[in-house]
Design an enzyme around this catalytic site. Structure first.
Site, PDB file in Angstrom:
ATOM      1  N   TRP A 291      25.647  35.771  62.098  1.00 44.26           N
ATOM      2  CA  TRP A 291      24.738  36.309  63.111  1.00 44.26           C
ATOM      3  C   TRP A 291      24.430  35.231  64.147  1.00 44.26           C
ATOM      4  O   TRP A 291      24.073  34.109  63.797  1.00 44.26           O
ATOM      5  CB  TRP A 291      23.413  36.801  62.507  1.00 44.26           C
ATOM      6  CG  TRP A 291      22.492  37.257  63.600  1.00 44.26           C
ATOM      7  CD1 TRP A 291      22.623  38.384  64.358  1.00 44.26           C
ATOM      8  CD2 TRP A 291      21.351  36.556  64.114  1.00 44.26           C
ATOM      9  NE1 TRP A 291      21.630  38.432  65.305  1.00 44.26           N
ATOM     10  CE2 TRP A 291      20.829  37.324  65.176  1.00 44.26           C
ATOM     11  CE3 TRP A 291      20.721  35.356  63.775  1.00 44.26           C
ATOM     12  CZ2 TRP A 291      19.711  36.940  65.909  1.00 44.26           C
ATOM     13  CZ3 TRP A 291      19.600  34.965  64.497  1.00 44.26           C
ATOM     14  CH2 TRP A 291      19.103  35.767  65.552  1.00 44.26           C
TER      15      TRP A 291
ATOM     16  N   GLU B  76      27.447  40.390  62.055  1.00 47.63           N
ATOM     17  CA  GLU B  76      26.233  41.217  62.174  1.00 47.63           C
ATOM     18  C   GLU B  76      25.863  41.479  63.638  1.00 47.63           C
ATOM     19  O   GLU B  76      25.718  40.559  64.433  1.00 47.63           O
ATOM     20  CB  GLU B  76      25.063  40.499  61.484  1.00 47.63           C
ATOM     21  CG  GLU B  76      23.744  41.281  61.572  1.00 47.63           C
ATOM     22  CD  GLU B  76      22.577  40.577  60.862  1.00 47.63           C
ATOM     23  OE1 GLU B  76      22.689  39.367  60.569  1.00 47.63           O
ATOM     24  OE2 GLU B  76      21.556  41.240  60.615  1.00 47.63           O
TER      25      GLU B  76
ATOM     26  N   LYS C 296      23.350  43.282  66.724  1.00 46.30           N
ATOM     27  CA  LYS C 296      21.917  43.432  66.982  1.00 46.30           C
ATOM     28  C   LYS C 296      21.736  44.090  68.339  1.00 46.30           C
ATOM     29  O   LYS C 296      22.556  43.930  69.242  1.00 46.30           O
ATOM     30  CB  LYS C 296      21.260  42.049  66.949  1.00 46.30           C
ATOM     31  CG  LYS C 296      19.754  42.087  67.050  1.00 46.30           C
ATOM     32  CD  LYS C 296      19.158  40.800  66.478  1.00 46.30           C
ATOM     33  CE  LYS C 296      17.683  40.716  66.735  1.00 46.30           C
ATOM     34  NZ  LYS C 296      16.993  39.760  65.894  1.00 46.30           N
TER      35      LYS C 296
ATOM     36  N   ASP D 217      22.395  45.644  59.810  1.00 49.48           N
ATOM     37  CA  ASP D 217      20.994  45.382  59.488  1.00 49.48           C
ATOM     38  C   ASP D 217      20.203  46.615  59.908  1.00 49.48           C
ATOM     39  O   ASP D 217      20.307  47.072  61.058  1.00 49.48           O
ATOM     40  CB  ASP D 217      20.535  44.128  60.247  1.00 49.48           C
ATOM     41  CG  ASP D 217      19.116  43.697  59.903  1.00 49.48           C
ATOM     42  OD1 ASP D 217      18.206  44.543  59.953  1.00 49.48           O
ATOM     43  OD2 ASP D 217      18.926  42.505  59.605  1.00 49.48           O
TER      44      ASP D 217
ATOM     45  N   HIS E  59      18.431  46.680  63.324  1.00 47.37           N
ATOM     46  CA  HIS E  59      19.111  46.239  64.543  1.00 47.37           C
ATOM     47  C   HIS E  59      19.637  47.344  65.442  1.00 47.37           C
ATOM     48  O   HIS E  59      20.619  47.158  66.151  1.00 47.37           O
ATOM     49  CB  HIS E  59      20.254  45.300  64.169  1.00 47.37           C
ATOM     50  CG  HIS E  59      19.765  43.955  63.721  1.00 47.37           C
ATOM     51  ND1 HIS E  59      20.563  42.856  63.606  1.00 47.37           N
ATOM     52  CD2 HIS E  59      18.515  43.540  63.387  1.00 47.37           C
ATOM     53  CE1 HIS E  59      19.850  41.825  63.195  1.00 47.37           C
ATOM     54  NE2 HIS E  59      18.609  42.223  63.048  1.00 47.37           N
TER      55      HIS E  59
ATOM     56  N   HIS F 243      22.151  44.667  55.457  1.00 43.55           N
ATOM     57  CA  HIS F 243      20.910  43.900  55.479  1.00 43.55           C
ATOM     58  C   HIS F 243      19.792  44.926  55.373  1.00 43.55           C
ATOM     59  O   HIS F 243      19.441  45.578  56.350  1.00 43.55           O
ATOM     60  CB  HIS F 243      20.776  43.072  56.771  1.00 43.55           C
ATOM     61  CG  HIS F 243      21.284  41.683  56.625  1.00 43.55           C
ATOM     62  ND1 HIS F 243      21.097  40.707  57.562  1.00 43.55           N
ATOM     63  CD2 HIS F 243      21.965  41.098  55.603  1.00 43.55           C
ATOM     64  CE1 HIS F 243      21.632  39.577  57.129  1.00 43.55           C
ATOM     65  NE2 HIS F 243      22.178  39.797  55.959  1.00 43.55           N
TER      66      HIS F 243
ATOM     67  N   ASP G  84      12.626  45.491  65.764  1.00 45.46           N
ATOM     68  CA  ASP G  84      13.234  44.750  64.653  1.00 45.46           C
ATOM     69  C   ASP G  84      12.217  43.785  64.063  1.00 45.46           C
ATOM     70  O   ASP G  84      12.308  42.579  64.216  1.00 45.46           O
ATOM     71  CB  ASP G  84      14.462  43.987  65.185  1.00 45.46           C
ATOM     72  CG  ASP G  84      15.086  43.092  64.124  1.00 45.46           C
ATOM     73  OD1 ASP G  84      15.055  43.479  62.944  1.00 45.46           O
ATOM     74  OD2 ASP G  84      15.587  42.014  64.478  1.00 45.46           O
TER      75      ASP G  84
ATOM     76  N   ASP H 142      11.374  43.244  60.894  1.00 42.75           N
ATOM     77  CA  ASP H 142      11.672  42.677  59.575  1.00 42.75           C
ATOM     78  C   ASP H 142      10.525  42.851  58.579  1.00 42.75           C
ATOM     79  O   ASP H 142      10.195  41.937  57.830  1.00 42.75           O
ATOM     80  CB  ASP H 142      12.035  41.184  59.703  1.00 42.75           C
ATOM     81  CG  ASP H 142      13.319  40.971  60.484  1.00 42.75           C
ATOM     82  OD1 ASP H 142      14.381  41.284  59.931  1.00 42.75           O
ATOM     83  OD2 ASP H 142      13.251  40.521  61.639  1.00 42.75           O
TER      84      ASP H 142
ATOM     85  N   ASP I 139      16.977  41.491  54.087  1.00 43.69           N
ATOM     86  CA  ASP I 139      16.629  40.654  55.236  1.00 43.69           C
ATOM     87  C   ASP I 139      15.284  41.090  55.803  1.00 43.69           C
ATOM     88  O   ASP I 139      15.226  41.930  56.694  1.00 43.69           O
ATOM     89  CB  ASP I 139      17.734  40.729  56.303  1.00 43.69           C
ATOM     90  CG  ASP I 139      17.499  39.703  57.414  1.00 43.69           C
ATOM     91  OD1 ASP I 139      16.654  38.820  57.220  1.00 43.69           O
ATOM     92  OD2 ASP I 139      18.162  39.791  58.458  1.00 43.69           O
TER      93      ASP I 139
HETATM   94  C1  RNT Z   1      18.423  38.270  62.775  1.00 45.39           C
HETATM   95  C2  RNT Z   1      19.383  38.740  61.743  1.00 45.39           C
HETATM   96  C3  RNT Z   1      19.785  37.711  60.724  1.00 45.39           C
HETATM   97  C4  RNT Z   1      18.649  36.853  60.245  1.00 45.39           C
HETATM   98  C5  RNT Z   1      18.984  35.941  59.104  1.00 45.39           C
HETATM   99  C6  RNT Z   1      17.949  34.897  58.901  1.00 45.39           C
HETATM  100  O1  RNT Z   1      17.947  39.275  63.540  1.00 45.39           O
HETATM  101  O2  RNT Z   1      18.901  39.868  61.115  1.00 45.39           O
HETATM  102  O3  RNT Z   1      20.427  38.333  59.673  1.00 45.39           O
HETATM  103  O4  RNT Z   1      17.523  37.613  59.915  1.00 45.39           O
HETATM  104  O5  RNT Z   1      20.241  35.436  59.271  1.00 45.39           O
HETATM  105 ZN    ZN Z   2      19.925  40.635  59.359  1.00 40.45          ZN
END
Ligand code: RNT
Ligand code: ZN
Length: 418
Positions: free
Chosen positions: A184, A226, A228, A259, A262, A286, A294, A296, A326
């Site tokens: 990423w 990955e 986003k 993810d 994302h 993820h 996003d 998290d 994640d």
């Molecule tokens: C960031 C991504 C990535 C990170 C990690 C720490 O938006 O989701 O995966 O969260 O690599």
């Molecule tokens: Zn991620």
């Protein structure tokens, strides 16, 4: 009623639909979930850095006391966490979690910075996964890394990428099984860029250079890219967008990382999995929870989560999806965040494995769509909780809310003393 008695009754309810709950429990416990080491310390990392050489981590909001601040504390927190979660776990380490006596910059990193992680994983009987770190570094501060217009900076990050694959390969060798590596990059622009094409072209060139290293065994170091939609400071343009990453992964035979946070705020990912897997061998998930963006947030047992696992179950693709977490919340006890999120993910797996897939698909084949919808709906109120409690008991971890007291004790004894 005891957990055992409740399980017996629930088992009969599922058996009436031809579902073997013992087999579902067994399979749920075997599927590995990779725990992200970065929930313990808010993605700060602990490289030995010369003074002034900092770039901040990814933003974790909150300042609940007890944050881990070194390898020992992080691993202690992970051990506590893992004792409260059923099933096979792996641990996912970022390059910025290297431990060396002297400063080693990202482009010079070797496996020696990760020997403590490797030894610990061996002791715990678990496997490690790995991530190169393209953030929290002065050479990432202007928002570009692998797609940087400056040749030297781009070369620096390419070198970091190559180093990361070697580290992952060494981890795989130490654990005698593959190490899953996630790529990423934060590259992008806050406002409308004058050139979207150039950075993407350079991003492709950088990845191609990194992946061209044939000395790294691809069965040991297994790579995923990955995508986003946007980040803080890259609201308008992200180089590694969804299209970029799926096109790259398809054209290069590389894995794709999805993810859950994302995508567009109202977009969910479960419907995409069966498309990508027509063209890509493996997806890395993820598992995360976006709240309006996003953010998290800690994963919970919600519809988005259930739908992802139901898709895997109904497509019979468990062996093609790698499961990782994640999320990072610094506003609550971090063990509480880990355990709630990971138990929720494990619940999602069990829930999907208890799905009456065969019956639903038979109805569908016969055009009995009212029956299909009705059965899906009725299954939402099956005695799932009794099966989950039994699974926890079988795995030797606290049943139901019993783990909350253990979290409180650990907070008092360990985290608040830091
Ligand atoms: C960031 C991504 C990535 C990170 C990690 C720490 O938006 O989701 O995966 O969260 O690599
Ligand atoms: Zn991620």
């Amino acid at each position: 009623m005891s957990t055992k008695e409740a399980y017996k009754l629930a088992k009969e309810r599922y058996a009436a639909f031809g579902i073997d709950t013992d087999a579902a429990v067994k399979k749920t416990l075997c599927l590995p979930i990779s725990l992200h080491c970065w929930q313990a310390d808010d993605v700060a990392g602990f490289e030995t850095k010369p003074e002034g050489l900092d770039g901040g981590g990814i933003m974790a909001t909150g300042n609940h006391p007890g944050r881990a601040s070194n390898g020992e504390e992080t691993r202690a927190d992970l051990e506590k966490t893992m004792s409260l979660i059923p099933g096979v776990q792996r641990v996912n380490v970022h390059a910025c979690y290297s431990e060396t006596n002297q400063y080693v910059d990202r482009d010079e990193m070797t496996v020696s910075g990760f020997q403590k992680w490797i030894a610990w994983a061996k002791k715990m009987g678990i496997c490690l996964d790995f991530n190169p770190t393209f953030f929290a570094h002065p050479k990432a501060e202007d928002g570009y890394t692998l797609s940087h217009p400056d040749d030297d900076i781009r070369a620096f990050w390419v070198k970091h990428g190559k180093a990361a694959r070697k580290i992952a390969e060494a981890m795989a060798e130490a654990q005698g099984s593959p190490c899953f590596v996630n790529w990423w990059t934060p590259d992008g622009s806050k406002d409308i860029p004058a050139d979207r094409f150039g950075p993407r072209k350079r991003m492709v060139a950088s990845y191609d250079e990194i992946m061209a290293d044939e000395s790294v065994d691809k069965t040991k170091c297994v790579d995923f890219i990955e995508s986003k939609l946007f980040g803080i400071g890259s609201e308008e343009y992200v180089v590694s967008s969804a299209e970029f990453c799926s096109d790259y992964s398809i054209s290069r035979g590389m894995g794709l990382c999805m993810d859950m946070g994302h995508y567009h705020p109202t977009e969910t990912i479960h419907g995409k999995i069966s498309s990508h897997l027509q063209f890509i061998d493996q997806i890395l998930l993820h598992v995360s929870r976006p709240v309006r963006w996003d953010s998290d947030h800690v994963v919970i047992f919600n519809d988005d989560l259930k739908n992802v696992f139901l898709e895997i179950q109904r497509g019979d693709i468990w062996d093609r999806v790698v499961l990782a977490l994640d999320f990072f919340d610094a506003s609550i006890n971090r063990i509480g965040a880990y355990v709630t999120g990971t138990r929720a993910a494990r619940k999602g797996i069990l829930y999907a494995l208890l799905d009456p897939t065969a019956q639903l698909q038979a109805y569908e084949a016969e055009g009995k769509n009212a029956q299909r919808l009705a059965l899906m709906e009725e299954f939402k109120s099956m005695p799932f909780g009794a099966i989950w409690d039994h699974l926890c008991e079988e795995a030797g971890v606290p049943v139901g809310a019993d783990w909350i007291a253990e979290m409180e004790q650990y907070e008092k004894d360990v985290q608040l003393k830091r």
